[in-house]
Design a protein around this motif. Structure first.
Motif, short mmCIF file in Angstrom:
data_model
loop_
_atom_site.label_atom_id
_atom_site.label_comp_id
_atom_site.label_asym_id
_atom_site.label_seq_id
_atom_site.Cartn_x
_atom_site.Cartn_y
_atom_site.Cartn_z
N LYS A 156 10.86 6.24 -1.10
CA LYS A 156 11.06 5.25 -2.16
C LYS A 156 11.99 4.13 -1.74
CE LYS A 156 10.30 8.55 -5.93
NZ LYS A 156 10.83 9.13 -7.17
N GLU A 157 13.02 4.48 -0.99
CA GLU A 157 14.02 3.49 -0.60
C GLU A 157 13.39 2.42 0.30
OE1 GLU A 157 17.78 1.88 -1.00
OE2 GLU A 157 16.81 3.57 -2.03
N TYR A 169 0.23 -7.14 -5.34
CA TYR A 169 -1.00 -6.38 -5.57
C TYR A 169 -0.81 -5.01 -4.94
CZ TYR A 169 -3.32 -10.36 -7.58
OH TYR A 169 -3.66 -11.39 -8.43
N LEU A 170 -0.86 -3.98 -5.77
CA LEU A 170 -0.49 -2.63 -5.36
C LEU A 170 -1.74 -1.78 -5.14
CD1 LEU A 170 2.41 -2.06 -7.91
CD2 LEU A 170 2.49 -3.26 -5.71
N PHE A 171 -1.83 -1.18 -3.96
CA PHE A 171 -2.95 -0.33 -3.58
C PHE A 171 -2.40 1.06 -3.25
CE2 PHE A 171 -3.97 -4.66 -2.56
CZ PHE A 171 -5.33 -4.81 -2.75
N SER A 172 -3.24 2.07 -3.41
CA SER A 172 -2.88 3.41 -2.93
C SER A 172 -4.14 4.13 -2.50
CB SER A 172 -2.16 4.21 -4.03
OG SER A 172 -3.09 4.74 -4.96
N ASP A 173 -3.96 5.32 -1.93
CA ASP A 173 -5.12 6.11 -1.52
C ASP A 173 -5.52 7.11 -2.60
OD1 ASP A 173 -3.02 7.81 -1.35
OD2 ASP A 173 -3.16 8.16 0.80
N ASN A 174 -5.10 6.82 -3.80
CA ASN A 174 -5.48 7.59 -4.99
C ASN A 174 -4.85 8.98 -5.06
OD1 ASN A 174 -7.16 5.53 -6.05
ND2 ASN A 174 -8.77 6.12 -4.62
N ARG A 175 -3.92 9.26 -4.16
CA ARG A 175 -3.13 10.48 -4.31
C ARG A 175 -1.76 10.14 -4.87
NH1 ARG A 175 -4.01 14.81 0.36
NH2 ARG A 175 -2.44 15.75 -0.95
N HIS A 234 0.84 -1.19 0.00
CA HIS A 234 0.00 0.00 0.00
C HIS A 234 0.88 1.25 0.00
CE1 HIS A 234 -2.75 3.18 1.31
NE2 HIS A 234 -3.71 2.40 0.85
N PHE A 235 0.62 2.12 -0.94
CA PHE A 235 1.35 3.39 -1.05
C PHE A 235 0.47 4.50 -0.50
CE2 PHE A 235 2.87 0.57 -4.32
CZ PHE A 235 4.25 0.75 -4.29
N ARG A 236 1.02 5.24 0.45
CA ARG A 236 0.22 6.24 1.16
C ARG A 236 0.61 7.66 0.76
NH1 ARG A 236 -2.54 7.51 6.02
NH2 ARG A 236 -1.84 9.47 6.92
N SER A 237 -0.31 8.37 0.17
CA SER A 237 -0.30 9.83 0.03
C SER A 237 1.04 10.44 -0.35
CB SER A 237 -0.78 10.48 1.35
OG SER A 237 -2.13 10.20 1.56
N HIS A 238 1.67 9.95 -1.42
CA HIS A 238 2.85 10.65 -1.92
C HIS A 238 2.39 11.63 -3.01
CE1 HIS A 238 4.63 7.10 -0.05
NE2 HIS A 238 5.65 7.89 0.19
N GLY A 239 1.42 12.46 -2.64
CA GLY A 239 0.90 13.39 -3.62
C GLY A 239 0.80 14.81 -3.11
N TYR A 240 1.44 15.09 -1.97
CA TYR A 240 1.42 16.44 -1.46
C TYR A 240 2.33 17.35 -2.29
CZ TYR A 240 -0.76 14.47 2.72
OH TYR A 240 -1.60 13.84 3.58
N LYS A 241 2.03 18.62 -2.29
CA LYS A 241 2.85 19.56 -3.05
C LYS A 241 4.20 19.81 -2.38
CE LYS A 241 -1.07 21.99 -5.13
NZ LYS A 241 -1.75 23.30 -5.29
N ASP A 242 4.23 19.68 -1.06
CA ASP A 242 5.45 19.94 -0.32
C ASP A 242 6.16 18.62 -0.01
OD1 ASP A 242 7.48 20.66 1.35
OD2 ASP A 242 6.24 21.79 2.76
#
Length: 246
Positions: free
Chosen positions: A184-185, A204-210, A165-173
């Motif tokens: 990433k590491e 199986y890869l999931f994310s919070d859509n960000r 699960h990938f969490r919220s790597h979509g912030y501007k900062d």
């Protein structure tokens, strides 16, 4: 009759921690657990617009009524209780809020002699590990029967499936990402570890859509599927169900 009134808030993961914490405390004190599933969502969750999400589990506690939600004038009454509780010792507070994220062992032995409110997150399994079997039973999923998710479930159970699960790597900062989320590491090392220890893993890869997973991490050396069918907030439990079967 003594009551523990739990003010549920946050996303699905946070709600699970809150329930497990409060359930254990109610068993310790032989009192009724009541869930406020309205106040924090309808009044205070302006940013994420989350909803109560525990209806999909085998939870039988009743919901708080109007007065148990401190209505009318909920905010004024809640702030008064917080101020009043601040001057009381730990064992006699009327409302318990969370001052820090770290595990607070005092709650393991808290004996209550009156009704109390809980307003925190309590993100540690140490709060409920001694009633693990009860929590596992209560958090069994109700039947999920929509065709899209059953199809993925059938695939998951036919492989050595590994959930990521990938969490919220979509912030501007970027500093916010570094502070609150794995970098990433971390993912790279974790995937390599799994490949060494699991025979023919299928990820199986999931994310919070960000998170744009393919932009975030190199996937060229793994076998994977991206699961992106449950896009609505109220469908988060379906992702959790699929992940739990990996």
């Amino acid at each position: 009759m003594k009551k523990i009134i739990l003010r549920i808030k946050g996303g699905l993961g946070n709600q699970l921690f809150q329930y497990a914490f409060a359930k254990r405390l109610s068993i310790l004190n032989n009192c009724e657990l009541i869930i406020d599933n309205i106040t924090c969502f309808n009044k205070y969750d302006y940013l994420y617009n989350r909803k109560y999400s525990l209806n999909c589990f085998n939870i039988n506690e009743r919901f708080a009524n109007y007065s148990e939600r401190l209505e009318p004038f909920e905010k004024i009454r809640r702030n008064f209780l917080k101020f009043y509780s601040y001057i009381l010792n730990f064992n006699n507070k009327k409302i318990y809020t969370q001052k820090k994220l770290e595990f607070d062992k005092r709650f393991l032995y808290l004996k209550i002699n009156k009704s109390i409110f809980l307003d925190g997150i309590w993100q540690s399994e140490m709060y409920f590990i001694d009633i693990e079997n009860i929590i596992r039973n209560n958090l069994k999923f109700k039947k999920i029967d929509d065709e899209k998710n059953i199809k993925i479930f059938n695939k998951i159970t036919s492989f050595n499936a590994v959930c990521v699960h990938f969490r919220s790597h979509g912030y501007k900062d970027p500093k916010i990402d570094i502070k609150y989320n794995a970098d990433k590491e971390y993912y790279k090392k974790s995937i390599q570890y799994i490949k060494k220890n699991i025979q023919d893993p299928h990820f199986y890869l999931f994310s919070d859509n960000r998170t744009s997973i393919k932009d975030f991490i190199d996937l060229s050396d793994i076998t994977y599927n991206i699961v992106d069918i449950n896009t609505k907030k109220e469908e988060a439990y379906k992702d959790l169900w699929l992940m739990s079967n990996c």
